[in-house]
Design a protein around this motif. Structure first.
Motif, mmCIF file in Angstrom:
data_model
loop_
_atom_site.group_PDB
_atom_site.id
_atom_site.type_symbol
_atom_site.label_atom_id
_atom_site.label_comp_id
_atom_site.label_asym_id
_atom_site.label_seq_id
_atom_site.Cartn_x
_atom_site.Cartn_y
_atom_site.Cartn_z
ATOM 1 N N LEU A 161 0.861 -1.182 0.000
ATOM 2 C CA LEU A 161 0.000 0.000 0.000
ATOM 3 C C LEU A 161 0.895 1.229 0.000
ATOM 4 C CD1 LEU A 161 -2.819 1.434 0.509
ATOM 5 C CD2 LEU A 161 -2.170 1.393 2.936
ATOM 6 N N LEU A 162 0.625 2.187 -0.900
ATOM 7 C CA LEU A 162 1.403 3.427 -0.973
ATOM 8 C C LEU A 162 0.544 4.586 -0.480
ATOM 9 C CD1 LEU A 162 3.221 1.574 -2.635
ATOM 10 C CD2 LEU A 162 3.467 3.417 -4.307
ATOM 11 N N THR A 163 1.104 5.404 0.398
ATOM 12 C CA THR A 163 0.424 6.612 0.844
ATOM 13 C C THR A 163 1.258 7.828 0.458
ATOM 14 O OG1 THR A 163 1.455 6.759 3.033
ATOM 15 C CG2 THR A 163 -0.472 5.323 2.820
ATOM 16 N N ALA A 164 0.630 9.002 0.495
ATOM 17 C CA ALA A 164 1.262 10.218 -0.042
ATOM 18 C C ALA A 164 1.853 11.113 1.047
ATOM 19 C CB ALA A 164 0.240 11.005 -0.868
ATOM 20 N N HIS A 165 2.206 10.549 2.191
ATOM 21 C CA HIS A 165 2.832 11.362 3.239
ATOM 22 C C HIS A 165 4.133 11.981 2.723
ATOM 23 C CE1 HIS A 165 0.250 8.664 5.678
ATOM 24 N NE2 HIS A 165 0.132 9.729 6.443
ATOM 25 N N HIS A 166 4.361 13.249 3.106
ATOM 26 C CA HIS A 166 5.567 13.944 2.629
ATOM 27 C C HIS A 166 6.312 14.565 3.807
ATOM 28 C CE1 HIS A 166 3.095 17.539 3.134
ATOM 29 N NE2 HIS A 166 2.185 16.983 2.334
ATOM 30 N N ILE A 173 7.643 9.727 10.714
ATOM 31 C CA ILE A 173 6.922 8.672 9.996
ATOM 32 C C ILE A 173 7.935 7.806 9.252
ATOM 33 C CG2 ILE A 173 5.109 8.219 8.299
ATOM 34 C CD1 ILE A 173 4.175 11.137 8.757
ATOM 35 N N PRO A 174 7.898 6.488 9.416
ATOM 36 C CA PRO A 174 8.851 5.635 8.699
ATOM 37 C C PRO A 174 8.514 5.516 7.212
ATOM 38 C CG PRO A 174 7.323 4.281 9.951
ATOM 39 C CD PRO A 174 7.017 5.711 10.313
ATOM 40 N N VAL A 175 9.546 5.382 6.402
ATOM 41 C CA VAL A 175 9.338 5.175 4.962
ATOM 42 C C VAL A 175 8.567 3.886 4.719
ATOM 43 C CG1 VAL A 175 10.499 4.754 2.757
ATOM 44 C CG2 VAL A 175 11.390 6.480 4.329
ATOM 45 N N GLN A 176 8.854 2.861 5.517
ATOM 46 C CA GLN A 176 8.165 1.584 5.368
ATOM 47 C C GLN A 176 7.710 1.076 6.710
ATOM 48 O OE1 GLN A 176 10.437 -1.595 3.565
ATOM 49 N NE2 GLN A 176 8.724 -3.019 3.568
ATOM 50 N N ASN A 177 6.488 0.598 6.758
ATOM 51 C CA ASN A 177 5.942 -0.049 7.940
ATOM 52 C C ASN A 177 5.207 -1.295 7.468
ATOM 53 O OD1 ASN A 177 4.939 -0.746 10.409
ATOM 54 N ND2 ASN A 177 3.526 0.977 10.596
ATOM 55 N N ASN A 178 5.933 -2.411 7.491
ATOM 56 C CA ASN A 178 5.414 -3.664 6.927
ATOM 57 C C ASN A 178 5.071 -3.454 5.451
ATOM 58 O OD1 ASN A 178 5.690 -5.080 9.366
ATOM 59 N ND2 ASN A 178 3.764 -4.243 10.107
ATOM 60 N N LYS A 179 3.775 -3.525 5.094
ATOM 61 C CA LYS A 179 3.396 -3.413 3.683
ATOM 62 C C LYS A 179 2.997 -1.989 3.292
ATOM 63 C CE LYS A 179 2.073 -8.142 2.569
ATOM 64 N NZ LYS A 179 1.063 -8.982 1.898
ATOM 65 N N PHE A 198 10.038 14.525 -0.023
ATOM 66 C CA PHE A 198 9.637 15.706 -0.795
ATOM 67 C C PHE A 198 8.897 16.682 0.111
ATOM 68 C CE2 PHE A 198 9.752 12.601 -4.384
ATOM 69 C CZ PHE A 198 10.662 13.286 -5.189
ATOM 70 N N THR A 199 9.151 17.975 -0.057
ATOM 71 C CA THR A 199 8.420 18.987 0.703
ATOM 72 C C THR A 199 7.081 19.272 0.025
ATOM 73 O OG1 THR A 199 9.346 20.859 -0.505
ATOM 74 C CG2 THR A 199 10.580 20.060 1.424
#
Length: 436
Positions: free
Chosen positions: A119-124, A148-154, A162-163
């Motif tokens: 799953l990809l989310t758009a957190h920046h 916020i971690p770049v990866q958390n499981n899936k 990116f700002t």
């Protein structure tokens, strides 16, 4: 931005290539840029959109916008609607926490049911800064300051470095359309207050503030990695694992100058939060405990023991018929007739079968239980006194079962047999009972 992201994926998250990806798309600026970038990079993607029904017509406008975009671009889409306010009221949660619970539960279901890899989310980066400041104002450990971690499981967040300015510029340059969330303009939520008031002041004090923050985050993440490595090395010296139990040697623990920090690192994953009580436990008397939802921590002489809370009723009883040769619950016991006795032990006893009244019963011990210890003809003893003499921990006491005949104790299983059911020279039927 596309080239920078592609380079980032190749270096940091190359495992995304060739995978089936689910993108969380709200219709706002950030998620629409995420969607556009992964279209441009030609990944195998689908859209997941949640309608939380919190903004009336506007929420359904977001849903319609995303649905039309997916149809026009021939992208598979999954849409769901939540009664978020009802869920929040039922479970006594804030609206934001309720929305988070609902969406991630649904995302996880989609990942499994539709065989998505990630799953990809758009957190920046600005989201990361806001999270850092929220945690900082509430009080937090090093983990809370690493953002916020770049990866958390899936769950993968590919835009985290990116700002928001970079994302706005890219959307403007590419003519990307998005929906504005009217709730983002409100100061009702803490995150919005920080976004609208605190961060502008920080950026005014230091025009290069975001770059400075990203550097700080990197240093903090390196420090956390070092802490984790140290915790693992010291754990191997202090801890001993026995089945589902972990025993921490207090003599070794107290030699550490920062033993409280190590306890925090080792125990946080079990859900403990009463840290002052845990630190006090080190110097308290044996038998004291601290509870988490699924685990407890017990002080037992020279050890701290963490183990799962067993959800069983102390009063639960199990019955054994005369024709049974083996039972498996709650313990594994075997029963067989033998011609003569061999050496008895804590795990094997021999009894006069003619003295037994069926069905036999296995139950937990309770206060007031009395038996006659093997070898002590006629002299009774409280089970609790035996436990004290044997120096059993609270955990060992709680895990002790009794084998009973007609409400008389035959065997404190694994510890001591009762004298009344012993074999004698005149015994005709010998029953061997063994704890397997």
């Amino acid at each position: 931005m596309k080239d920078i992201l592609q380079n980032h994926i190749e270096k940091e998250i190359p495992f995304l290539k060739g995978k089936k990806l689910l993108l969380a798309v709200s219709g706002g600026l950030d998620s629409m840029v995420l969607l556009h970038l992964f279209q441009e990079l030609q990944f195998n993607i689908a859209i997941a959109h949640c309608n939380f029904q919190l903004r009336g017509v506007e929420s359904f406008g977001d849903q319609k916008f995303i649905q039309e975009y997916a149809d026009a671009n021939e992208i598979p889409i999954y849409v769901t609607q939540f009664d978020t306010e009802a869920f929040a009221n039922d479970y006594k949660l804030s609206t934001q926490v309720a929305a988070r619970e609902l969406r991630y539960n649904w995302f996880n279901e989609l990942l499994e049911e539709e065989n998505f890899d990630y799953l990809l989310t758009a957190h920046h980066a600005d989201d990361n800064l806001e999270t850092f400041l929220i945690n900082f104002t509430r009080g937090t450990g090093l983990e809370g300051l690493t953002g916020i971690p770049v990866q958390n499981n899936k769950i993968i967040r590919p835009l985290l470095f990116f700002t928001r300015n970079a994302i706005v510029n890219y959307a403007t340059e590419k003519g990307i359309q998005w929906r504005e969330d009217s709730s983002n303009a409100s100061d009702k939520y803490v995150r919005n207050k920080i976004r609208h008031h605190l961060i502008p002041i920080l950026k005014e004090l230091n025009p290069n503030f975001m770059n400075s923050f990203l550097k700080t985050e990197n240093y903090l993440q390196q420090s956390l990695a070092m802490v984790d490595d140290a915790a693992i090395m010291v754990y191997q010296q202090v801890a001993r694992e026995e089945g589902e139990q972990i025993h921490f040697d207090l003599n070794k623990l107290l030699q550490l100058p920062n033993y409280q920090s190590y306890l925090y690192q080792w125990l946080k994953e079990f859900g403990f939060t009463a840290w002052d009580d845990i630190y006090d436990l080190v110097n308290s008397q044996s038998g004291k405990q601290v509870f988490a939802s699924d685990f407890r921590l017990l002080k037992d002489r020279d050890s701290l023991i963490v183990y799962p809370i067993i959800q069983e009723k102390i009063s639960e009883e199990f019955y054994i018929d005369e024709n049974q040769s083996e039972v498996n619950i709650p313990l594994k016991l075997s029963f067989c007739k033998v011609a003569d006795i061999s050496i008895a032990s804590n795990k094997t006893i021999f009894v006069d079968a003619d003295e037994l009244v069926y069905p036999l019963k296995i139950r937990k011990w309770k206060s007031g239980d009395v038996f006659i210890p093997f070898g002590m003809n006629g002299k009774s003893k409280k089970v609790s006194k035996l436990f004290k003499d044997e120096k059993l921990s609270l955990l060992e006491k709680e895990n002790t079962w009794l084998l009973c005949s007609n409400d008389q104790i035959v065997w404190i299983i694994g510890i001591r047999a009762d004298h009344r059911f012993r074999t004698i020279d005149a015994t005709k039927n010998i029953l061997k009972i063994e704890l397997l």
